[in-house]
Structures are given as structure tokens and as C-alpha cells.
Design an enzyme around this catalytic site. Structure first.
Site, mmCIF file in Angstrom:
data_model
loop_
_atom_site.group_PDB
_atom_site.id
_atom_site.type_symbol
_atom_site.label_atom_id
_atom_site.label_comp_id
_atom_site.label_asym_id
_atom_site.label_seq_id
_atom_site.Cartn_x
_atom_site.Cartn_y
_atom_site.Cartn_z
ATOM 1 N N ASN A 124 30.371 140.122 147.004
ATOM 2 C CA ASN A 124 29.170 139.675 147.707
ATOM 3 C C ASN A 124 29.574 138.818 148.900
ATOM 4 O O ASN A 124 30.755 138.618 149.174
ATOM 5 C CB ASN A 124 28.240 138.915 146.756
ATOM 6 N N ASP B 223 26.860 140.316 138.895
ATOM 7 C CA ASP B 223 26.038 140.600 137.705
ATOM 8 C C ASP B 223 26.500 141.868 136.994
ATOM 9 O O ASP B 223 26.251 142.034 135.792
ATOM 10 C CB ASP B 223 24.572 140.759 138.114
ATOM 11 N N LYS C 121 44.054 155.412 143.575
ATOM 12 C CA LYS C 121 42.958 155.489 144.536
ATOM 13 C C LYS C 121 42.144 156.764 144.329
ATOM 14 O O LYS C 121 42.695 157.858 144.234
ATOM 15 C CB LYS C 121 43.519 155.450 145.954
ATOM 16 N N PHE D 23 22.715 127.184 140.813
ATOM 17 C CA PHE D 23 22.297 127.514 142.173
ATOM 18 C C PHE D 23 21.486 128.801 142.140
ATOM 19 O O PHE D 23 21.775 129.700 141.336
ATOM 20 C CB PHE D 23 23.510 127.699 143.087
ATOM 21 N N LYS E 262 14.511 130.365 136.683
ATOM 22 C CA LYS E 262 15.931 130.444 136.320
ATOM 23 C C LYS E 262 16.376 129.182 135.595
ATOM 24 O O LYS E 262 17.103 129.251 134.590
ATOM 25 C CB LYS E 262 16.772 130.650 137.585
ATOM 26 N N LYS F 134 17.581 129.359 131.610
ATOM 27 C CA LYS F 134 18.993 129.124 131.314
ATOM 28 C C LYS F 134 19.264 127.701 130.824
ATOM 29 O O LYS F 134 20.420 127.295 130.687
ATOM 30 C CB LYS F 134 19.839 129.458 132.542
#
Length: 400
Positions: free
Chosen positions: A209, A278, A288, A322, A336, A340
Site C-alpha cells: 500500500n 488485510d 517468476k 489509526f 473501529k 476492536k
């Protein structure tokens, strides 16, 4: 952080004196007032006039050259300074200081000062490893002197190894960190995760990301400056780690989970700022993958939710998550946090141009499980990190 600080720079005679010139410049640019003492040997490499021009202060080279008849120069300088830096510190000056030999302006002043002294050694690698030098360094360490470790690299003598004077910009950074430290979190242990993770497809491809890790690294520095013992578990980044922080490098979500699981129980504060994948490919390839006609499908599976695990298993730890969102950031952030079992969450809108991932700038909202909210206006991530640590400190004091 060095604005207004009075820094006495001791320069002894080695080829690295040229770096001391750059150090003087960078210290003055940082807002410090710098006065320089040179040994006679140091003047063989660079003239006092060079340091005088850059520091805009007289340079001291002779114990008996009293520039002001109303003052004893070496005592006046020893009392004037907020801190002393010896850079470069040769084996000779280290040996003299460790054995109480005061035969020049620098050693005479050093023996009279009561402020923190930072020693930045620079010498040949074999000299640095000599038992006499090692013994002298240990003696000075026991006496409370602080050290700025030399770097590894090509030395002027032609050898490659440890002994090169640390770069001036790094010395300035170390001094900034040291002078900004507090003891508010002394004794506290803090675990911070930062950066992205990478989930391998084959030897040349992976899923990741846009996280740069800048926020997490800034938080680690801010917590350390507050006096905490900090462990930073970081995914792949190009950021130089903060000084005096324990860095644990990981690549995958699974590796990050293992490190968090290993340390979280002994922590006082846990801040999970990493952008953890995730999902990961169910199947990875040893070689490859070759290009084929038509679309490519890669089946994915969920990774362990690290934050959820910590939230469910925490005991006395204060856990902060975060949430990087693009819409309804406060609503999703609170969901969230509740789901959690977090104590607080930092939410930000990554859809806003110029802030968030990869940027040095951000704006966030700090939300607690008790319903309190504090907006942190747009600022550098380093500045925001300090404000987040301050807000966590406020919450910890409520529970104390």
C-alpha cells in the site's frame, strides 16, 4: 530545538576537522550560539579564522590568551555553555581527558565544566579498537560523558572500518533529540508499528500500500523524547530510524503480528500506525510467473487482524489505533475503536489532497473511548506526533 542553546565545540587535531566546520555551520543555522576551542594540532588542518567566520565568535586556542582581562577564559567558557561537543575527538584528546591531563585550552575547559559533554570520536579503525582507547572510553562513560558513535566507511588513511566522524547533520539531530528529552514517560514501555507490509506473489511481485511510515517513525521519536523505552516494529521504508529507539524490521503482516505478539504484554502503551495488509495471496510462486494471455486471478486470504488481537488480549495497556478513511471518517473511526476494544483512535481523511500517505503533512482527529475528540490541525507529521503523545499522556494521567 537548539534555538538559543549555547554550544561549546571542541575541535581536536584530525583530518575530520573539515567536518567540524560544517558542524559549526549547521549548529548556527539551527539557532545555536557556537563558540569554538581548537587544539594546536587542529589549527594545522583548518585555520581559526574559518571557525570564527562561521560561528561569528572568537576562537580559543591558547589557555594563556585572555581575551577579556576581567575574566578567566577557560572558566568563563565552562560556565557559559549549555552543552559541550568534542568533534572530532582524537585518541589523544580522549586519553588526556580520561587521565585528567589538562595541558591545553580544550582540556582545561573540559575539566572545569559541569554541563553535558558529547564526544564524537574520529580515528583509524585500529586505533579505535586499541585496548588503551577502549579503556579510556569506558572510563569517560562511567563518569557520565556521552558518545556520538563514529560511522563505518572509507577512512582518510585508506582503511575501511569504524572510526569515521559521524556526519554533521546526524550530530545535530542527536543533539536536538537529547536536548528536547523529558522524563515524563521515564520507565514506560511503548510499542509502535509503522509503515506498510508486503505480501509476496513471486520473487519479483508483491501486494502493498501507499504507507510511507513517516507517522509511525515520528511517533516513535516523540515517545522516546518523552523518556519512554520505545520498540518500533516497521514494515519496509526508506526512513532513517530515530536514535535511541529499538527498531525491528519486518516485511509481511504475519511477521509484524509475531513481533507485536512477542512484546505487547510488557508494554504500557501500544500505538498501531502501520498500514497492514488485510489480505495475502493463498499461493506464492518460487519462480517468476510468466505473462499469459487474458486476465489473471490471484486468490487471497485474510491476514491476522493485529489490532483486534491486541484489543481483545490487552490487560493494562493503553492501545491506540489509526484509521485512514475517505468518507465518514469519524463514524468509521468510532466503529473501529469500539469493535476492536481500543482506548483511542487517530482518524484522518486520506482523500484530502496534499496530506496523508507519503506526505510530510497531515491533519487528524484524536478520539477516545470516553467520547472525547480533539482535532489536530494541519501540520507536519512530527508536530502531530508530539501532539498525539501529549494527548495520550493526558489520558494516562486520568487513569493514574
Amino acid at each position: 530545538m537548539l534555538e538559543g542553546k549555547k554550544i561549546l565545540l571542541g575541535v581536536s587535531g584530525g583530518i575530520a576537522v573539515y567536518k567540524a566546520v560544517a558542524l559549526t555551520s549547521k549548529l548556527t543555522q539551527a539557532g545555536a550560539e557556537v563558540r569554538v576551542i581548537m587544539t594546536e594540532s587542529a589549527t594545522e588542518f583548518v585555520t581559526p579564522l574559518t571557525f570564527q567566520a562561521i560561528s561569528r565568535n572568537p576562537v580559543y586556542t591558547d589557555t594563556f590568551d585572555e581575551k577579556d582581562a576581567a575574566k578567566i577564559a577557560h572558566i568563563d567558557l565552562a560556565d557559559w555553555a549549555d552543552l559541550v561537543v568534542i568533534a572530532p575527538a582524537t585518541a589523544n584528546i580522549i586519553g588526556k581527558l580520561a587521565n585528567g591531563i589538562v595541558d591545553n585550552m580544550l582540556t582545561t575547559t573540559l575539566i572545569a565544566t559541569e554541563v553535558p559533554v558529547y564526544i564524537a570520536p574520529a580515528m583509524n579503525v585500529h586505533m579505535y579498537q586499541h585496548p588503551a582507547v577502549i579503556n579510556n572510553l569506558h572510563t569517560l562513560e562511567k563518569w557520565g560523558y556521552k558518545f556520538i558513535e563514529p560511522g563505518d566507511g572509507y577512512l582518510a588513511c585508506g582503511y575501511v572500518g569504524k572510526g569515521r566522524l559521524e556526519e554533521p547533520e546526524n550530530i545535530v539531530e542527536i543533539l536536538e533529540v537529547e536536548t528536547s528529552k523529558t522524563t515524563r514517560w521515564k520507565g514506560k514501555k511503548v510499542l509502535i508499528t509503522a509503515g506498510p507490509t508486503r505480501e509476496t506473489v513471486d520473487p519479483v511481485r508483491y501486494f502493498t500500500n501507499y504507507s510511507s511510515g513517516k507517522m509511525g517513525y515520528a511517533l516513535a521519536q516523540a515517545a522516546m523524547e518523552n523518556g519512554a523505552e520505545v520498540i518500533l516494529v516497521s514494515g519496509p521504508t526508506t526512513i532513517k530510524p530515530p536514535v535511541n529507539v529499538t527498531l525491528i524490521n519486518v516485511t509481511t503482516a504475519a511477521e509484524m503480528f509475531e513481533q507485536v505478539k512477542k512484546y505487547y504484554k510488557e508494554m504500557d502503551v501500544i500505538i498501531k500506525s502501520a498500514a497492514v495488509a488485510d489480505y495475502r495471496p493463498i499461493m506464492t510462486y518460487e519462480h517468476k510467473m510468466k505473462k499469459q494471455k487474458g486476465p489473471l486471478s490471484i486468490e487471497m486470504e485474510r491476514t491476522t487482524d493485529i489490532l483486534q488481537y491486541v484489543g481483545e488480549h490487552k490487560t493494562t495497556q493503553y492501545v491506540v489505533g489509526f484509521a485512514a478513511e475517505t468518507q465518514e471518517i469519524e463514524e468509521y473511526g468510532r466503529q473501529k475503536m469500539n469493535k476492536k476494544n481500543l482506548d483511542a483512535i487517530v482518524v484522518n481523511d486520506i482523500g484530502k489532497e496534499g496530506i496523508g500517505f507519503r506526505s510530510d503533512i497531515n491533519e487528524v482527529k484524536f478520539m477516545t473511548k470516553d467520547g472525547e475528540e480533539q482535532a489536530i490541525e494541519q501540520a507536519t507529521k512530527k508536530n502531530i506526533a508530539k501532539q498525539i503523545i501529549q494527548l495520550i499522556d493526558v489520558e494516562l494521567r486520568k487513569d493514574a
